[in-house]
Design an enzyme around this catalytic site. Structure first.
Site, PDB file in Angstrom:
ATOM      1  N   ASN A 156      38.551  51.819  39.149  1.00  0.00           N
ATOM      2  CA  ASN A 156      38.996  51.112  40.346  1.00  0.00           C
ATOM      3  C   ASN A 156      39.072  49.616  40.086  1.00  0.00           C
ATOM      4  O   ASN A 156      38.037  48.960  39.875  1.00  0.00           O
ATOM      5  CB  ASN A 156      38.046  51.373  41.521  1.00  0.00           C
ATOM      6  CG  ASN A 156      38.430  50.567  42.751  1.00  0.00           C
ATOM      7  OD1 ASN A 156      39.381  50.886  43.442  1.00  0.00           O
ATOM      8  ND2 ASN A 156      37.707  49.468  43.012  1.00  0.00           N
ATOM      9  N   GLU A 157      40.283  49.060  40.049  1.00  0.00           N
ATOM     10  CA  GLU A 157      40.595  47.627  40.066  1.00  0.00           C
ATOM     11  C   GLU A 157      40.198  46.847  38.822  1.00  0.00           C
ATOM     12  O   GLU A 157      40.323  45.619  38.791  1.00  0.00           O
ATOM     13  CB  GLU A 157      39.996  46.948  41.321  1.00  0.00           C
ATOM     14  CG  GLU A 157      40.562  47.497  42.620  1.00  0.00           C
ATOM     15  CD  GLU A 157      40.203  46.698  43.858  1.00  0.00           C
ATOM     16  OE1 GLU A 157      40.875  46.878  44.888  1.00  0.00           O
ATOM     17  OE2 GLU A 157      39.238  45.899  43.788  1.00  0.00           O
ATOM     18  N   ASN A 158      39.752  47.522  37.762  1.00  0.00           N
ATOM     19  CA  ASN A 158      39.296  46.762  36.597  1.00  0.00           C
ATOM     20  C   ASN A 158      40.447  46.239  35.742  1.00  0.00           C
ATOM     21  O   ASN A 158      40.348  45.141  35.170  1.00  0.00           O
ATOM     22  CB  ASN A 158      38.361  47.619  35.752  1.00  0.00           C
ATOM     23  CG  ASN A 158      37.066  47.938  36.484  1.00  0.00           C
ATOM     24  OD1 ASN A 158      36.744  47.299  37.484  1.00  0.00           O
ATOM     25  ND2 ASN A 158      36.350  48.929  36.015  1.00  0.00           N
TER      26      ASN A 158
END
Length: 803
Positions: free
Chosen positions: A413-415
């Protein structure tokens, strides 16, 4: 035959020289709460007072008696932990059995012939994280806690919707398994279907004792009347079952969810040794990521059917996850399905959920998007984390792959976005940050173990570094700029290919606030309210969201609470209506978020006490097969019929141009048909189009019981009349506790809301926000009223008022 015995009883937790009764599964916090040694962290600001619990070591003990005569018939005894949270030393009779450092794995220790005191000592998660950080070096993240250095539920360290409650304990079951000759160590069912012919390929790994090393073993499997049998060659065996005339598993709204029992037995010449059973479903799933004139698509295709995903993001339902029972999973997921949701994304800062979660999704037809557990941080790729990440991935891919509801694995998630946009690259100075997991290790594990499902590197992700990771024209997209800095009408400014996160905040229900903040004089900025608002400048964003459309109420918490609920529902509606109107270019929305893990102001549709916010009822409308909406167009409003149903939608649409004083200015009727799974969009006829910028007239569209509204101005600029309405209360059947509240409008009554929990904490209404024209009535069924009268009920009714 293998014998299994749960050992959840008889545990003690050492605390300041005493031994407290301990519950397993459980955690230190639940045991201290049961002993009345810490206050409830969900109440007031108690979270701060129990922070010490996560910063010290804890030891659990119990006696492991010597094997009984009946047990001695087995050659091997294993001690199995399904979940240890997190850095633990396991001892038996004072001797170490092993050490663990991963909450998301299971562990097995050979304790054959051994007895004595069984001890599990958990180090502070902070100490474990500090040791890894000292070895691997500093890495940036989105929050000031060290969650990226330990394989533990990241959100237990706090999030912008969650408290910092750093747990420790045996959070999943513990058992003894006694067996002889061999056992079934792992089963990977590869389930495929071609037309009506299903195929189940069972790849089985075995573990043998020394005396069973050369024994002849036979594995036999059965599904839907089809049987396969094979002799084990060493420690592996593969069985293939071709099943004729299978029924396909479909997402809810597209068909039924037939499930088939797969039964596997392992036998030797002298009898049965072990068995495995699981349910599977036959379906195909792929994600169409082909390039087109708009960019790079992202469309789920199940059984050949292209799907506009109507999804929600899921976080752990409790910050103390051992408290989440199968019944609680079922309740929350049934609520989710009832909101017309067809996909649940298990977000990467939480946990791989319990088997009960995925079983419920299988049965309810809820597709599952499963994140690997990486969120909002740069993660070191060196040891010891790298080995843990691979072991964890292998554990959970194999555990979850039987479930037909599971449709995609997602790397993080979102890295990938964070690396590009959150000033990580310079801070990292060439150090590892997780890219090797998301683009290397994890796709290799999925390809090896579960090749029947798609994998994607992250959310958001454009498909490659050729495009920005959060490019709306390529792949998945997270829309947070609107909530953070803009008005919700800006959701209409683009057409992403797939919106996997977006949302808007609102406080929880009033009864939830009163329980969580007892005795507090509630205000948006009262101490408890601020403590239960974890988002950066969360109240500022709430206030600005209200003020863009309404006069911000000063000193009137009830009004502020109502308006924040209205804005949350309208914001999410604005996004979903716009994006559904642009199917198939946009192929799905996943709202942040369906649930909460404690009582908090958040983006959730169901609050931390399980109460439904107005957003929940709005989701039911927005995600229904048939959606009627009015969308701004270049030359005036446009009428949109979005039909996700399997049949054409033919209807008569009535368009009315109404004046603010309640009179009718013009009326047009149109006979329209929206084909199955398609969208029809056409300009509103000029005779019923409000004048540009008019504050005295508005447009109403009605069709098949659905309604859409279009106002040229924002609420504080529109000439609303003073709302007037009458109510009547009618008893339903013989139950005095259930009534129908009949509201009859004498003027325009916009966004009428009955907040049932203001009447009684457990009361609930079956309707959310409703707009009535002069002379119209609506019926709101109300449960749990405890005999409340009309005046009490009227006091719980709110609607939009003139500025």
């Amino acid at each position: 035959m293998k014998h299994t015995a749960q050992i959840g009883e008889g545990w003690s937790l050492e605390h300041d020289g005493t031994h407290l009764p301990a519950q397993v599964p459980g955690c230190v916090h639940t045991d201290l709460l049961a002993a009345d040694l810490i206050p409830d962290p969900f109440i007031g600001r108690n979270e701060r007072d129990i922070a010490w619990v996560g910063r010290r070591a804890w030891t659990y003990t119990r006696d492991l008696p010597a094997a009984q005569t009946s047990d001695e018939a087995h050659e091997r005894t294993d001690l199995v932990f399904d979940g240890l949270d997190t850095a633990a030393q396991v001892t038996l009779g004072g001797a170490e059995l092993g050490r663990t450092r991963n909450m998301h794995r299971s562990y097995r220790f050979d304790v054959t012939g051994r007895s004595g005191e069984l001890g599990v000592t958990f180090a502070s998660a902070y100490d474990e994280a500090a040791a890894v950080q000292a070895s691997a070096g500093q890495r940036p993240n989105a929050y000031p806690e060290p969650f990226q250095y330990i394989r533990k539920m990241a959100s237990s360290f706090g999030w912008d919707w969650g408290p910092t409650v750093v747990t420790a304990g045996m959070w999943r079951p513990v058992r003894l398994e006694r067996w002889s000759t061999a056992r079934i160590a792992q089963v990977r069912p590869l389930v495929t279907v071609d037309g009506t012919r299903g195929r189940v390929e069972l790849r089985v790994d075995l573990e043998r004792t020394a005396t069973g090393a050369d024994r002849r073993l036979v594995a036999q499997a059965t599904v839907a009347g089809t049987t396969a049998r094979a002799e084990a060659d060493g420690d592996t065996v593969t069985l293939v079952l071709d099943v004729p005339d299978v029924r396909l598993w479909w997402p809810r709204g597209y068909g039924e969810q037939p499930l088939y029992d797969v039964e596997l037995t392992l036998t030797a010449d002298d009898g049965p040794l072990d068995a495995w059973q699981q349910r599977v479903g036959f379906r195909t799933v792929e994600i169409d990521r082909d390039a087109d004139e708009h960019g790079t698509g992202f469309t789920f295709v199940v059984n050949g059917e292209r799907i506009f995903v109507r999804g929600v993001n899921w976080i752990p339902d409790d910050v103390l996850p051992s408290r989440i029972t199968p019944e609680r999973y079922r309740t929350r997921l049934e609520q989710t399905a009832a909101a017309n949701v067809d996909l649940v994304r298990v977000w990467g800062g939480g946990i791989y959920e319990d088997e009960a979660f995925y079983t419920a999704c299988d049965e309810l037809g809820l597709m599952v998007w499963q994140d690997f557990l990486f969120a909002c941080a740069a993660y070191p790729e060196e040891q010891p984390l790298r080995g843990e990440v691979e072991a964890e991935a292998r554990d959970n891919v194999v555990r979850l792959m039987p479930h037909p509801s599971l449709v995609v694995w997602n790397g993080n998630n979102e890295n990938l976005w964070g690396f590009r946009d959150w000033d990580w690259e310079e801070a990292l100075d060439g150090n590892s940050w997780g890219e090797g997991y998301y683009l290397g290790l994890l796709p290799r594990v999925v390809a090896e173990l579960d090749p029947t499902r798609p994998y994607m590197a992250g959310s958001p992700w454009s498909g490659s570094w050729d495009h920005h990771p959060n490019d709306p024209d390529h792949g998945t997209y997270h829309s947070w700029e609107v909530w953070n800095r803009q008005d919700y009408t800006e959701y209409r400014s683009n057409v992403p290919r797939f919106v996997s996160e977006f949302g808007w905040q609102a406080p929880p229900a009033m009864a939830t606030l009163r329980r969580a903040l007892p005795g507090e004089d509630l205000a948006p900025d009262s101490p408890g309210m601020l403590h239960h608002q974890k988002a950066e400048d969360g109240n500022g964003k709430l206030n600005r969201g209200v003020a863009r459309h309404f006069a911000l109420p000063e000193g009137d918490f009830d009004r502020w609470h109502y308006l924040t609920q209205v804005v949350q529902a309208r914001a999410v509606a604005t996004g979903i209506e716009h994006w559904r109107a642009n199917w198939p270019r946009c192929a799905g929305t996943i709202v942040w978020q369906i649930n909460d893990c404690w009582p908090v102001s958040s983006w959730a549709a169901i609050d931390g006490d399980g109460r439904l916010k107005p957003l929940y009822h709005e989701l039911r409308r927005l995600y229904a097969d048939r959606l009627l909406t009015l969308q701004p167009g270049a030359d005036g409003p446009e009428l949109v019929l979005a039909n996700q149903g399997a049949e054409p939608w033919s209807c008569d649409v009535t368009l009315r141009l109404m004046r603010a004083d309640g009179t009718l200015a013009a009326r047009v009727s149109l006979g329209l048909t929206a084909p199955a799974r398609e969208v029809v969009r056409l300009p509103v006829p000029p005779e019923v189009t409000p004048a540009t910028g008019s504050a005295k007239e508005y447009l109403v569209a009605d069709a098949d019981g659905l309604r859409a509204l279009h106002f040229e101005t924002r609420d504080h600029e529109f000439g609303y009349p003073e709302p007037r309405f009458e109510i009547a209360v009618e008893t339903v059947g013989q139950e005095r506790d259930t009534v129908d509240v009949v509201v009859t409008a004498q003027t325009l009554v916009r966004d009428l809301l009955l907040q049932a929990d203001r009447i009684a904490p457990h009361a609930r209404a079956e309707r959310g926000l409703t707009t009535l024209l002069p002379g119209e009535s609506t019926r709101i069924r109300l449960h749990g009223t405890q005999g409340a009268g009309a005046n009490t009920i009227r006091a719980a009714l709110f609607c939009v008022e003139p500025a």
